[in-house]
Design an enzyme around this catalytic site. Structure first.
Site, mmCIF file in Angstrom:
data_model
loop_
_atom_site.group_PDB
_atom_site.id
_atom_site.type_symbol
_atom_site.label_atom_id
_atom_site.label_comp_id
_atom_site.label_asym_id
_atom_site.label_seq_id
_atom_site.Cartn_x
_atom_site.Cartn_y
_atom_site.Cartn_z
ATOM 1 N N ASP A 28 6.385 -17.543 -34.217
ATOM 2 C CA ASP A 28 7.139 -18.799 -34.198
ATOM 3 C C ASP A 28 6.609 -19.690 -35.307
ATOM 4 O O ASP A 28 5.397 -19.907 -35.421
ATOM 5 C CB ASP A 28 6.968 -19.484 -32.837
ATOM 6 C CG ASP A 28 7.747 -20.787 -32.744
ATOM 7 O OD1 ASP A 28 8.849 -20.865 -33.322
ATOM 8 O OD2 ASP A 28 7.249 -21.717 -32.085
ATOM 9 N N THR A 29 7.507 -20.195 -36.149
ATOM 10 C CA THR A 29 7.118 -21.136 -37.203
ATOM 11 C C THR A 29 7.655 -22.509 -36.859
ATOM 12 O O THR A 29 8.634 -22.632 -36.114
ATOM 13 C CB THR A 29 7.659 -20.703 -38.578
ATOM 14 O OG1 THR A 29 9.093 -20.720 -38.542
ATOM 15 C CG2 THR A 29 7.179 -19.303 -38.934
ATOM 16 N N GLU A 72 9.826 -25.858 -36.936
ATOM 17 C CA GLU A 72 11.248 -25.997 -37.243
ATOM 18 C C GLU A 72 11.480 -26.836 -38.499
ATOM 19 O O GLU A 72 10.685 -27.723 -38.830
ATOM 20 C CB GLU A 72 11.970 -26.640 -36.062
ATOM 21 C CG GLU A 72 11.862 -25.871 -34.752
ATOM 22 C CD GLU A 72 12.649 -24.576 -34.754
ATOM 23 O OE1 GLU A 72 13.485 -24.390 -35.671
ATOM 24 O OE2 GLU A 72 12.436 -23.747 -33.855
ATOM 25 N N ASP A 124 11.094 -18.248 -39.592
ATOM 26 C CA ASP A 124 11.149 -17.083 -38.720
ATOM 27 C C ASP A 124 12.569 -16.582 -38.442
ATOM 28 O O ASP A 124 12.781 -15.801 -37.513
ATOM 29 C CB ASP A 124 10.437 -17.362 -37.393
ATOM 30 C CG ASP A 124 11.000 -18.594 -36.677
ATOM 31 O OD1 ASP A 124 12.171 -18.940 -36.894
ATOM 32 O OD2 ASP A 124 10.245 -19.217 -35.910
ATOM 33 N N ARG A 167 16.078 -12.863 -35.830
ATOM 34 C CA ARG A 167 14.946 -13.679 -35.361
ATOM 35 C C ARG A 167 13.707 -12.805 -35.349
ATOM 36 O O ARG A 167 13.694 -11.740 -34.738
ATOM 37 C CB ARG A 167 15.241 -14.229 -33.958
ATOM 38 C CG ARG A 167 14.098 -15.035 -33.319
ATOM 39 C CD ARG A 167 13.814 -16.293 -34.139
ATOM 40 N NE ARG A 167 12.896 -17.181 -33.455
ATOM 41 C CZ ARG A 167 11.573 -17.043 -33.431
ATOM 42 N NH1 ARG A 167 10.997 -16.032 -34.040
ATOM 43 N NH2 ARG A 167 10.834 -17.926 -32.802
ATOM 44 N N ARG A 217 21.085 -13.620 -31.357
ATOM 45 C CA ARG A 217 20.403 -13.204 -32.584
ATOM 46 C C ARG A 217 19.742 -11.845 -32.376
ATOM 47 O O ARG A 217 19.242 -11.549 -31.291
ATOM 48 C CB ARG A 217 19.353 -14.229 -32.996
ATOM 49 C CG ARG A 217 19.906 -15.615 -33.257
ATOM 50 C CD ARG A 217 18.805 -16.623 -33.538
ATOM 51 N NE ARG A 217 17.895 -16.771 -32.403
ATOM 52 C CZ ARG A 217 16.893 -17.657 -32.341
ATOM 53 N NH1 ARG A 217 16.699 -18.469 -33.365
ATOM 54 N NH2 ARG A 217 16.106 -17.726 -31.285
#
Length: 279
Positions: free
Chosen positions: A99-100, A102, A80, A94, A145
């Site tokens: 959300d993926t 980590e 992501d 971002r 970001r």
């Protein structure tokens, strides 16, 4: 006397009739005709439309509702997050609203399950493509970001991750909520299909990912060596956190579960301290 009176009356009538004829026969010009409200605004509307089209051609704006900017890709950081060049400077982008898992978070002990899958997919998805970003209202997060919707050759990166079960809808902070309804609908379909992060019960939750619910295959005996696998109506499984869960034949995880205990009925499993799988 009467003859004189009638003569005067006749002259007066003729004079009035002549005036009326002059007025009715006067030419009517276009300017004399009052315009309707619609006729008055139509020329300005046409000018505005022509002007808008000219601006799109001049500034290279695509015919979409929101403006997108093409950015050169430097590399994919994880599923992501990507690094691009903006105004001759490297910037981290971002992905908004998803959300993926980590892959290299400094506060985590190693990559999370499906983290590498998401990153590998994004690297392949972006390879050689035209990368564009679309901003919402807030431009950056507290890490500095840039927050954006990302597209490759016109296809949404967020949507493709969600379709494959490689991301969850997350970080929904107004006013950056433009596509949240669309993303949630895609996520619901992936959940129903039980793919990716949704293939493991309780792994993807509203507040993050929980690797402890993902069984380590090295700790499990192979199916052919486990005698309780055959003819197991209700499969009892104990997660790495110690939670006892049972799976029935109609459940989403029944086929992929290697049972640690077998039961003939759900009542037997519940008596043994197991709870039914939510899927």
């Amino acid at each position: 006397m009467k003859i004189k009176f009638y003569s005067l009356f006749l002259i007066l009538v003729l004079l009035l009739a002549g005036c009326s004829l002059d007025e009715s026969s006067a030419p009517v010009t276009e300017n004399d005709s009052p315009k309707t409200e619609q006729e008055q605004v139509e020329p300005q509307q046409v000018d505005d439309e022509d002007s808008a089209e000219n601006n799109k051609e001049t500034f290279g704006i695509e015919d979409t509702e929101y403006v997108r900017a093409e950015v050169p890709l430097v590399r994919v950081i994880d599923g992501d997050t990507i690094k691009v060049i903006i105004n001759n400077k490297e910037e981290n982008i971002r992905f908004l609203l998803v959300d993926t898992p980590e892959t290299n978070h400094p506060r985590m002990d190693g990559p999370q399950p499906f983290g590498h899958d998401a990153k590998n997919f994004m690297e392949e998805f972006m390879k050689g493509g035209k990368v564009e970003i679309e901003l919402d209202v807030s431009e950056r997060d507290h890490y500095g970001r840039i927050l954006a919707y990302v597209y490759v050759n016109g296809v949404s990166a967020q949507e493709e991750l969600l379709k494959r079960g490689l991301a969850r809808v997350a970080y929904i902070f107004p006013p950056n909520t433009r596509y949240v309804d669309t993303y949630q609908a895609i996520q619901e379909k992936a959940q129903a299909e039980g793919i990716g992060i949704w293939s493991v019960e309780n792994y993807a939750q509203e507040d993050g990912f929980y690797p402890e619910f993902v069984e380590d295959p090295e700790l499990k005996a192979p199916a052919e060596e486990n005698p309780v696998t055959d003819n197991c109506t209700v499969k009892g499984n104990i997660s790495s956190s110690g939670e006892k869960i049972y799976h029935v034949e109609t459940g989403a995880y029944y086929d992929r579960t290697i049972p640690e205990e077998c039961f003939n009925t759900e009542e037997e499993a519940e008596t043994a301290g197991y709870r039914k799988s939510m899927r």
